[in-house]
Scaffold this motif. Structure first.
Motif, PDB file in Angstrom:
ATOM      1  N   ASP A   5      62.431  33.099  18.432  1.00  0.00           N
ATOM      2  CA  ASP A   5      61.847  33.303  17.098  1.00  0.00           C
ATOM      3  C   ASP A   5      61.455  34.766  16.955  1.00  0.00           C
ATOM      4  OD1 ASP A   5      62.122  30.610  16.803  1.00  0.00           O
ATOM      5  OD2 ASP A   5      59.978  30.130  16.919  1.00  0.00           O
ATOM      6  N   GLY A   6      61.863  35.368  15.889  1.00  0.00           N
ATOM      7  CA  GLY A   6      61.486  36.767  15.664  1.00  0.00           C
ATOM      8  C   GLY A   6      62.505  37.773  16.177  1.00  0.00           C
ATOM      9  N   PHE A   7      63.438  37.345  17.016  1.00  0.00           N
ATOM     10  CA  PHE A   7      64.446  38.296  17.521  1.00  0.00           C
ATOM     11  C   PHE A   7      65.256  38.906  16.375  1.00  0.00           C
ATOM     12  CE2 PHE A   7      65.131  36.664  22.174  1.00  0.00           C
ATOM     13  CZ  PHE A   7      63.817  36.998  22.464  1.00  0.00           C
ATOM     14  N   VAL A   8      65.405  38.154  15.284  1.00  0.00           N
ATOM     15  CA  VAL A   8      66.191  38.648  14.142  1.00  0.00           C
ATOM     16  C   VAL A   8      65.591  39.940  13.585  1.00  0.00           C
ATOM     17  CG1 VAL A   8      64.949  37.188  12.465  1.00  0.00           C
ATOM     18  CG2 VAL A   8      67.261  37.994  11.935  1.00  0.00           C
ATOM     19  N   ASN A   9      64.272  40.123  13.780  1.00  0.00           N
ATOM     20  CA  ASN A   9      63.641  41.349  13.263  1.00  0.00           C
ATOM     21  C   ASN A   9      64.172  42.610  13.958  1.00  0.00           C
ATOM     22  OD1 ASN A   9      61.880  40.124  11.326  1.00  0.00           O
ATOM     23  ND2 ASN A   9      60.672  39.363  13.046  1.00  0.00           N
ATOM     24  N   TYR A  10      64.638  42.459  15.195  1.00  0.00           N
ATOM     25  CA  TYR A  10      65.234  43.622  15.877  1.00  0.00           C
ATOM     26  C   TYR A  10      66.491  44.078  15.143  1.00  0.00           C
ATOM     27  CZ  TYR A  10      62.090  42.950  19.818  1.00  0.00           C
ATOM     28  OH  TYR A  10      60.970  42.848  20.598  1.00  0.00           O
TER      29      TYR A  10
ATOM     30  N   ALA B   9      57.945  36.465  31.158  1.00  0.00           N
ATOM     31  CA  ALA B   9      59.049  37.371  31.507  1.00  0.00           C
ATOM     32  C   ALA B   9      60.394  36.809  31.047  1.00  0.00           C
ATOM     33  CB  ALA B   9      59.055  37.609  33.018  1.00  0.00           C
ATOM     34  N   SER B  10      60.510  35.464  31.037  1.00  0.00           N
ATOM     35  CA  SER B  10      61.786  34.855  30.646  1.00  0.00           C
ATOM     36  C   SER B  10      62.178  35.225  29.215  1.00  0.00           C
ATOM     37  CB  SER B  10      61.711  33.330  30.784  1.00  0.00           C
ATOM     38  OG  SER B  10      60.638  32.822  30.010  1.00  0.00           O
ATOM     39  N   LYS B  11      61.183  35.444  28.372  1.00  0.00           N
ATOM     40  CA  LYS B  11      61.475  35.822  26.990  1.00  0.00           C
ATOM     41  C   LYS B  11      62.151  37.193  26.942  1.00  0.00           C
ATOM     42  CE  LYS B  11      59.334  36.772  22.545  1.00  0.00           C
ATOM     43  NZ  LYS B  11      58.234  36.483  21.633  1.00  0.00           N
ATOM     44  N   TYR B  12      61.677  38.112  27.779  1.00  0.00           N
ATOM     45  CA  TYR B  12      62.269  39.452  27.802  1.00  0.00           C
ATOM     46  C   TYR B  12      63.676  39.434  28.409  1.00  0.00           C
ATOM     47  CZ  TYR B  12      58.114  41.584  25.960  1.00  0.00           C
ATOM     48  OH  TYR B  12      57.093  41.932  25.119  1.00  0.00           O
ATOM     49  N   LYS B  13      63.866  38.540  29.395  1.00  0.00           N
ATOM     50  CA  LYS B  13      65.217  38.415  29.967  1.00  0.00           C
ATOM     51  C   LYS B  13      66.174  37.885  28.903  1.00  0.00           C
ATOM     52  CE  LYS B  13      63.683  37.927  34.704  1.00  0.00           C
ATOM     53  NZ  LYS B  13      63.182  36.970  35.699  1.00  0.00           N
ATOM     54  N   LEU B  14      65.683  36.936  28.094  1.00  0.00           N
ATOM     55  CA  LEU B  14      66.497  36.412  26.999  1.00  0.00           C
ATOM     56  C   LEU B  14      66.770  37.512  25.969  1.00  0.00           C
ATOM     57  CD1 LEU B  14      67.774  33.825  25.676  1.00  0.00           C
ATOM     58  CD2 LEU B  14      65.642  33.640  24.372  1.00  0.00           C
TER      59      LEU B  14
ATOM     60  N   ARG C 159      69.540  39.766  26.935  1.00  0.00           N
ATOM     61  CA  ARG C 159      70.866  39.159  26.709  1.00  0.00           C
ATOM     62  C   ARG C 159      71.232  39.194  25.227  1.00  0.00           C
ATOM     63  NH1 ARG C 159      72.826  35.156  30.226  1.00  0.00           N
ATOM     64  NH2 ARG C 159      74.649  35.305  28.877  1.00  0.00           N
ATOM     65  N   VAL C 160      70.254  38.853  24.385  1.00  0.00           N
ATOM     66  CA  VAL C 160      70.521  38.757  22.937  1.00  0.00           C
ATOM     67  C   VAL C 160      70.822  40.146  22.359  1.00  0.00           C
ATOM     68  CG1 VAL C 160      69.522  38.131  20.699  1.00  0.00           C
ATOM     69  CG2 VAL C 160      69.207  36.618  22.667  1.00  0.00           C
ATOM     70  N   LEU C 161      70.050  41.159  22.770  1.00  0.00           N
ATOM     71  CA  LEU C 161      70.293  42.513  22.243  1.00  0.00           C
ATOM     72  C   LEU C 161      71.675  43.032  22.644  1.00  0.00           C
ATOM     73  CD1 LEU C 161      66.810  44.271  22.635  1.00  0.00           C
ATOM     74  CD2 LEU C 161      67.884  43.434  20.536  1.00  0.00           C
ATOM     75  N   SER C 162      72.182  42.538  23.765  1.00  0.00           N
ATOM     76  CA  SER C 162      73.517  42.997  24.189  1.00  0.00           C
ATOM     77  C   SER C 162      74.619  42.427  23.296  1.00  0.00           C
ATOM     78  CB  SER C 162      73.761  42.632  25.662  1.00  0.00           C
ATOM     79  OG  SER C 162      74.008  41.247  25.775  1.00  0.00           O
ATOM     80  N   THR C 163      74.280  41.487  22.413  1.00  0.00           N
ATOM     81  CA  THR C 163      75.285  40.944  21.477  1.00  0.00           C
ATOM     82  C   THR C 163      75.291  41.708  20.154  1.00  0.00           C
ATOM     83  OG1 THR C 163      73.842  39.342  20.300  1.00  0.00           O
ATOM     84  CG2 THR C 163      74.796  38.618  22.410  1.00  0.00           C
ATOM     85  N   LEU C 164      74.435  42.735  20.060  1.00  0.00           N
ATOM     86  CA  LEU C 164      74.283  43.450  18.784  1.00  0.00           C
ATOM     87  C   LEU C 164      75.619  43.969  18.249  1.00  0.00           C
ATOM     88  CD1 LEU C 164      72.352  44.754  16.650  1.00  0.00           C
ATOM     89  CD2 LEU C 164      72.302  46.772  18.132  1.00  0.00           C
ATOM     90  N   ASN C 165      75.855  43.662  16.983  1.00  0.00           N
ATOM     91  CA  ASN C 165      77.050  44.163  16.312  1.00  0.00           C
ATOM     92  C   ASN C 165      76.634  44.721  14.961  1.00  0.00           C
ATOM     93  OD1 ASN C 165      79.762  44.662  15.853  1.00  0.00           O
ATOM     94  ND2 ASN C 165      80.129  42.638  14.949  1.00  0.00           N
TER      95      ASN C 165
ATOM     96  N   ALA D  59      73.510  43.946  10.555  1.00  0.00           N
ATOM     97  CA  ALA D  59      73.441  43.846  12.017  1.00  0.00           C
ATOM     98  C   ALA D  59      73.351  42.376  12.414  1.00  0.00           C
ATOM     99  CB  ALA D  59      72.229  44.604  12.548  1.00  0.00           C
ATOM    100  N   THR D  60      74.162  41.977  13.373  1.00  0.00           N
ATOM    101  CA  THR D  60      74.125  40.584  13.832  1.00  0.00           C
ATOM    102  C   THR D  60      73.753  40.506  15.316  1.00  0.00           C
ATOM    103  OG1 THR D  60      76.466  40.496  14.479  1.00  0.00           O
ATOM    104  CG2 THR D  60      75.944  39.919  12.187  1.00  0.00           C
ATOM    105  N   LEU D  61      73.098  39.395  15.653  1.00  0.00           N
ATOM    106  CA  LEU D  61      72.780  39.044  17.034  1.00  0.00           C
ATOM    107  C   LEU D  61      73.086  37.563  17.191  1.00  0.00           C
ATOM    108  CD1 LEU D  61      69.180  40.613  17.267  1.00  0.00           C
ATOM    109  CD2 LEU D  61      71.230  41.492  18.425  1.00  0.00           C
ATOM    110  N   TYR D  62      73.357  37.124  18.412  1.00  0.00           N
ATOM    111  CA  TYR D  62      73.455  35.676  18.603  1.00  0.00           C
ATOM    112  C   TYR D  62      72.842  35.260  19.935  1.00  0.00           C
ATOM    113  CZ  TYR D  62      77.724  36.597  21.360  1.00  0.00           C
ATOM    114  OH  TYR D  62      78.623  37.052  22.290  1.00  0.00           O
ATOM    115  N   VAL D  63      72.489  33.968  19.990  1.00  0.00           N
ATOM    116  CA  VAL D  63      71.905  33.422  21.216  1.00  0.00           C
ATOM    117  C   VAL D  63      72.510  32.035  21.460  1.00  0.00           C
ATOM    118  CG1 VAL D  63      69.803  32.691  19.947  1.00  0.00           C
ATOM    119  CG2 VAL D  63      69.760  32.825  22.437  1.00  0.00           C
ATOM    120  N   THR D  64      72.956  31.817  22.679  1.00  0.00           N
ATOM    121  CA  THR D  64      73.622  30.557  23.020  1.00  0.00           C
ATOM    122  C   THR D  64      72.760  29.727  23.966  1.00  0.00           C
ATOM    123  OG1 THR D  64      74.682  31.526  24.951  1.00  0.00           O
ATOM    124  CG2 THR D  64      75.897  31.682  22.868  1.00  0.00           C
TER     125      THR D  64
END
Ligand SMILES: [Mn+2]
Length: 326
Positions: free
Chosen positions: A247-252, A201-206, A209-215, A227-232
């Protein structure tokens, strides 16, 4: 220039004790190829030690033979030879592995175009979707029977490196081999549920957060979008997710309508970011990554950039824009 399997098969027949290794941060192709080959060698009565420098991601624990993977070579007697699979450069096999003195001649089996032929024997097939395909061909040429346990490992290797048969490397050969592996007992649904329907579940919570940075950035030509995303680090800490979960979030980012290039920025240290690129084909992201000292394939590449996040993003997006304009 690659050799064919003949010389490798000869070495395998002469030897009794082999080490099989793959790269750090192992993913499906590395692990499936490693275990598929180790099980193939054991089926001939050979002694095969499967080594990964890094831990095995939990989703791959179901793979037959995974319980035999070791993470240290301390006390190991010298080997007749070492098979390196799915790895383009010797240093990617890990610091500790490179310190090990008993590896013997290295037999390099891979599919990366950027493989530098570091082995004593090198079989590199850039047209193969995955190293899983290369190990499949090796088994055929060496007349090794592909058991169900080998088939499951090689199917996972091909399935993950083709992005579930979606990426541009998906070929008739890849699908035919996968089909034969299913015929030999690899169960696609069982494997899919283990690999893709089994996330913490922690992966989906992450991810949330990451999708909310979509620009989404519109280009001057009005044809292309980036399209950019970031993760801190803070996002990993507050969600409890592991580093590998991004890993793989960039595909979104790439998957959005009209987007030519997707980029994910991942904090890796103070003012240091790992940048992952994915493109649909109009921009060669390996070229852009190379400009920052990185590399990869035309559709998927990466690099590291130092600086403050906002500045890093501006520099990278600027380079992508220049590349799209060119
Ligand atoms: Mn691979």
């Amino acid at each position: 220039m690659s050799d064919y399997f003949g010389a490798v098969i000869e070495r395998m027949r002469q030897g009794e004790r082999f080490l099989v290794v793959s790269h750090v941060n192992p993913e499906g192709d590395a692990i499936g190829s490693l275990l598929g080959l180790a099980l193939a060698l054991r089926s001939l009565g050979k002694d095969a030690v499967a080594y990964l420098e890094d831990p095995l991601p939990g989703i791959f624990e179901f793979l037959p033979g995974s319980e035999t993977i070791v993470h240290t070579l301390d006390g190991e007697a010298p080997f007749d030879a070492t098979f390196a699979v799915d790895c383009g450069q010797m240093d990617r096999l890990g610091k500790n592995f490179n310190k090990f003195e008993g590896m013997g001649p290295v037999l390099n089996l891979d599919h990366h175009t950027t493989n530098d032929n570091f082995g004593e024997l090198n079989v590199v097939f850039p047209d193969a979707s995955s190293t899983g395909e290369v190990i499949f061909d090796f088994c055929k040429e060496a007349s090794i029977e592909i058991t169900t346990d080998i088939a499951i490992n090689l199917y996972v290797a091909i399935h993950t490196d083709t992005g579930s048969f979606r990426y541009s490397c998906t070929s008739e050969a890849a699908l035919k081999k996968a089909g034969e592996l299913v015929g030999r007992g690899a169960d696609p649904w069982m494997i899919s549920t283990q690999v893709y329907e089994n996330h913490p579940a922690s992966k989906y919570k992450l991810l949330a957060r990451v999708l909310s940075t979509l620009n989404i950035i519109e280009m001057e030509d009005a044809k292309h979008l980036i399209a950019t995303l970031y993760v801190t680090d803070e996002m990993f800490e507050s969600t409890g997710a592991d580093k590998g979960h991004a890993d793989g979030f960039v595909n979104y980012a790439r998957g959005i309508e009209g987007v030519e290039a997707g980029v994910l920025f991942r904090e890796t240290g103070p003012d240091e970011y790992k940048v992952s690129f994915r493109s649909k084909g109009d921009v060669d992201v390996a070229d852009v990554a190379l400009g920052f000292g990185g590399g990869g394939h035309s559709h998927a590449a990466g690099c590291s950039v130092t600086g403050e996040l906002k500045a890093v993003m501006e520099r990278v997006v600027g380079a992508l824009k220049a590349s799209l304009a060119g």
